[in-house]
Write an enzyme that holds these catalytic residues in place. Structure first.
Site, PDB file in Angstrom:
ATOM      1  N   ASP A   1      -7.086  -5.513  -7.050  1.00 28.58           N
ATOM      2  CA  ASP A   1      -6.691  -6.456  -5.983  1.00 28.58           C
ATOM      3  C   ASP A   1      -7.831  -7.442  -5.733  1.00 28.58           C
ATOM      4  OD1 ASP A   1      -5.430  -7.696  -3.861  1.00 28.58           O
ATOM      5  OD2 ASP A   1      -5.997  -6.169  -2.401  1.00 28.58           O
TER       6      ASP A   1
ATOM      7  N   PHE B   1     -11.926  -3.636  -6.028  1.00 28.69           N
ATOM      8  CA  PHE B   1     -11.925  -4.642  -4.963  1.00 28.69           C
ATOM      9  C   PHE B   1     -11.350  -3.994  -3.689  1.00 28.69           C
ATOM     10  CE2 PHE B   1     -10.977  -6.688  -9.064  1.00 28.69           C
ATOM     11  CZ  PHE B   1     -12.030  -7.579  -9.206  1.00 28.69           C
TER      12      PHE B   1
ATOM     13  N   CYS C   1      -3.731 -13.149  -5.828  1.00 29.20           N
ATOM     14  CA  CYS C   1      -3.434 -13.819  -4.556  1.00 29.20           C
ATOM     15  C   CYS C   1      -3.707 -15.318  -4.670  1.00 29.20           C
ATOM     16  CB  CYS C   1      -4.218 -13.188  -3.411  1.00 29.20           C
ATOM     17  SG  CYS C   1      -5.990 -13.367  -3.584  1.00 29.20           S
TER      18      CYS C   1
ATOM     19  N   ARG D   1       0.846  -1.210   0.000  1.00 25.64           N
ATOM     20  CA  ARG D   1       0.000   0.000   0.000  1.00 25.64           C
ATOM     21  C   ARG D   1       0.872   1.247   0.000  1.00 25.64           C
ATOM     22  NH1 ARG D   1      -3.327  -3.210   3.974  1.00 25.64           N
ATOM     23  NH2 ARG D   1      -4.878  -4.128   2.603  1.00 25.64           N
TER      24      ARG D   1
ATOM     25  N   ASP E   1     -16.448  -2.036  -4.773  1.00 30.66           N
ATOM     26  CA  ASP E   1     -16.566  -3.365  -4.168  1.00 30.66           C
ATOM     27  C   ASP E   1     -18.019  -3.811  -4.300  1.00 30.66           C
ATOM     28  OD1 ASP E   1     -14.451  -4.887  -2.044  1.00 30.66           O
ATOM     29  OD2 ASP E   1     -16.521  -5.586  -1.963  1.00 30.66           O
TER      30      ASP E   1
HETATM   31  N1  SAH Z   1      -7.877  -4.348  -1.707  1.00 38.66           N
HETATM   32  C1  SAH Z   1      -8.427  -4.772  -0.434  1.00 38.66           C
HETATM   33  C2  SAH Z   1      -8.589  -6.264  -0.315  1.00 38.66           C
HETATM   34  C3  SAH Z   1      -9.391  -6.898  -1.410  1.00 38.66           C
HETATM   35  S1  SAH Z   1     -10.196  -8.358  -0.924  1.00 38.66           S
HETATM   36  C4  SAH Z   1      -7.561  -4.228   0.686  1.00 38.66           C
HETATM   37  O1  SAH Z   1      -6.574  -3.556   0.426  1.00 38.66           O
HETATM   38  O2  SAH Z   1      -7.890  -4.453   1.847  1.00 38.66           O
HETATM   39  C5  SAH Z   1     -11.284  -8.654  -2.251  1.00 38.66           C
HETATM   40  C6  SAH Z   1     -12.530  -7.792  -2.254  1.00 38.66           C
HETATM   41  O3  SAH Z   1     -13.168  -7.982  -3.495  1.00 38.66           O
HETATM   42  C7  SAH Z   1     -13.571  -8.115  -1.211  1.00 38.66           C
HETATM   43  O4  SAH Z   1     -13.864  -6.955  -0.484  1.00 38.66           O
HETATM   44  C8  SAH Z   1     -14.810  -8.570  -1.991  1.00 38.66           C
HETATM   45  O5  SAH Z   1     -16.028  -8.090  -1.435  1.00 38.66           O
HETATM   46  C9  SAH Z   1     -14.570  -7.923  -3.318  1.00 38.66           C
HETATM   47  N2  SAH Z   1     -15.147  -8.562  -4.506  1.00 38.66           N
HETATM   48  C10 SAH Z   1     -15.174  -9.878  -4.812  1.00 38.66           C
HETATM   49  N3  SAH Z   1     -15.652 -10.054  -6.058  1.00 38.66           N
HETATM   50  C11 SAH Z   1     -15.911  -8.819  -6.554  1.00 38.66           C
HETATM   51  C12 SAH Z   1     -16.403  -8.329  -7.808  1.00 38.66           C
HETATM   52  N4  SAH Z   1     -16.699  -9.165  -8.806  1.00 38.66           N
HETATM   53  N5  SAH Z   1     -16.532  -7.002  -7.972  1.00 38.66           N
HETATM   54  C13 SAH Z   1     -16.218  -6.142  -6.969  1.00 38.66           C
HETATM   55  N6  SAH Z   1     -15.745  -6.554  -5.773  1.00 38.66           N
HETATM   56  C14 SAH Z   1     -15.595  -7.865  -5.567  1.00 38.66           C
END
Ligand code: SAH
Length: 399
Positions: free
Chosen positions: A303, A232, A343, A216, A254
């Protein structure tokens, strides 16, 4: 308890054990003497009946034995757990990451990487969140918790063993307070200069994505005075760092409305007045829509959650990665930045780079890798266990 069961490996299958890989797959086992129950300790022998290692048994999992020692004199006692946990904690305390910063959240134990197969422990302020992901750990929950309480001195220890891996072990999800007190509100913690909160009931993992802490900061360095699309975004890990770095405008996306609310709470907590537009949407669809609308962003962050959970899903996962990366590239003006992660442990850094290459070709863009990213150093990668490396990312310039 009966005598320790003994398993013998097929000829040639002892090599990974010699190389200190901590997993013995069911297909490597020629025979089992004794009747180990789930979580029981078993001794592992080669075909000449030479003792090799010792682990814990799991009858339902393809990973039938998780090895915890290659030293015949070592036994799985409270003392050994104490020693291993103390070592894991000492390793974290010595990290520059934790010494130079007011970090109050950290992964204290990263399972096999810390020679504690199946055990994950994250610290958030004065509380610990644990995942007991294997039979070996699940049956020793009480012992592990007592030792943790002693060495880490938290106010409370909470279990979040709701991960899908538990299913493969034939274990039900387990969530709840294991020790100490429950916090009466969301738990406050800090990574670098950013303040966050988490709660036992937050959607994913142990409540926050600590593996991205270092990343980050690296990503934020590209965000000053830029328009940012944080895809995400979860509770706003990247958004908060980008805002602190002086981003001009952030669009945070999200599918979880609840996490978007938490993100907004985090903006207020950090006293940030950066304009942030929370968007509840599916990133796959939204990127296409933005492209049609001709929207542009100086920095796009991708992400996503894990796309590949097993071998069969790898191909579909690569299509997913290619899709979002290609569509993200379309939104970036020449010279802009794409930050992209995977990931999925099953997608190697090499494969991920190839997927990105395919996306760049299809998007008709020239892409340069500026930085290669991995998981934070409190998620160490054990050399004898390459599977412990799962997070990979690139900071790219898109022309
Ligand atoms: N970038 C975040 C962690 C991402 S975790 C951080 O820094 O903390 C992955 C996230 O993607 C979750 O919050 C989940 O709700 C979201 N997610 C999963 N599938 C998705 C989609 N198709 N579109 C948007 N968000 C999604």
């Amino acid at each position: 308890m009966s005598a320790t069961a003994a398993i013998t490996l097929y000829p040639g299958r002892e090599r990974p054990v010699h190389q200190r890989h901590p997993w013995v797959f069911s297909g490597a086992i020629a025979n089992v003497r004794g009747r180990p129950a789930n979580g029981d300790v078993v001794d592992v022998y080669d075909t000449h009946q030479t003792w090799l290692a010792r682990g814990t048994w799991s009858s339902a999992s393809q990973i039938r034995v998780r090895l915890f020692t290659w030293n015949e004199a070592e036994h799985l006692t409270g003392d050994l757990l104490h020693q291993r946990l103390t070592q894991a904690l000492a390793g974290r305390a010595a990290l520059p990451l934790l010494q130079d910063n007011p970090m109050t959240a950290c992964r204290l134990v990263y399972a096999e990487s810390d020679n504690l197969p199946g055990l994950i422990v994250d610290r958030y302020g004065e509380y610990l969140v644990v995942q007991l992901l294997t039979q070996g750990m699940a049956v020793r929950a009480r012992q592990v918790v007592d030792v943790l309480a002693e060495v880490a001195r938290p106010r409370g220890i909470y279990e979040r063993s709701d991960a899908e891996v538990r299913q493969k072990e034939g274990l039900p999800a387990a969530v709840g307070l294991l020790w100490g007190e429950e916090p009466d509100q969301r738990i406050l913690f800090q990574t670098h200069q950013a303040h966050f909160t988490m709660s036992w009931s937050d959607g994913q993992k142990t409540g926050f994505y600590l593996d991205q802490s270092e990343n980050r900061q690296r990503v934020a360095a590209y965000c000053h005075d830029q328009t940012v699309l944080d895809c995400f975004c979860y509770s706003g890990g990247f958004t908060i760092y980008a805002a602190q770095a002086g981003a001009r405008h952030i669009t945070a996306v999200d599918t979880s409305a609840m996490m978007l609310e938490v993100l907004q709470m985090h903006l207020a907590l950090n006293k940030l007045d950066t304009p942030v537009e929370p968007v509840e949407a599916d990133v796959f669809k939204l990127l296409r829509q933005y492209r049609q609308e001709g929207r542009v962003f100086d920095v796009v962050i991708l992400d996503p959650p894990k796309f590949a959970h097993n071998q069969q899903q790898i191909e579909r996962a690569t299509r997913g990665y290619k899709d979002i990366n290609m569509n993200a590239m379309h939104l970036i003006p020449p010279g802009g930045i794409l930050v992209t992660y995977s990931c999925s442990g099953l997608i190697s850094p090499d494969l991920f780079q190839k997927v990105l290459f395919g996306a760049a070709l299809d998007a008709g863009r020239a892409v340069q890798i500026l930085e290669r990213l991995s998981q934070a150093p409190d998620h160490p990668v054990r050399l004898s266990f390459p599977e412990s490396e799962y997070l990979k990312g690139f900071i790219c310039r898109v022309w």
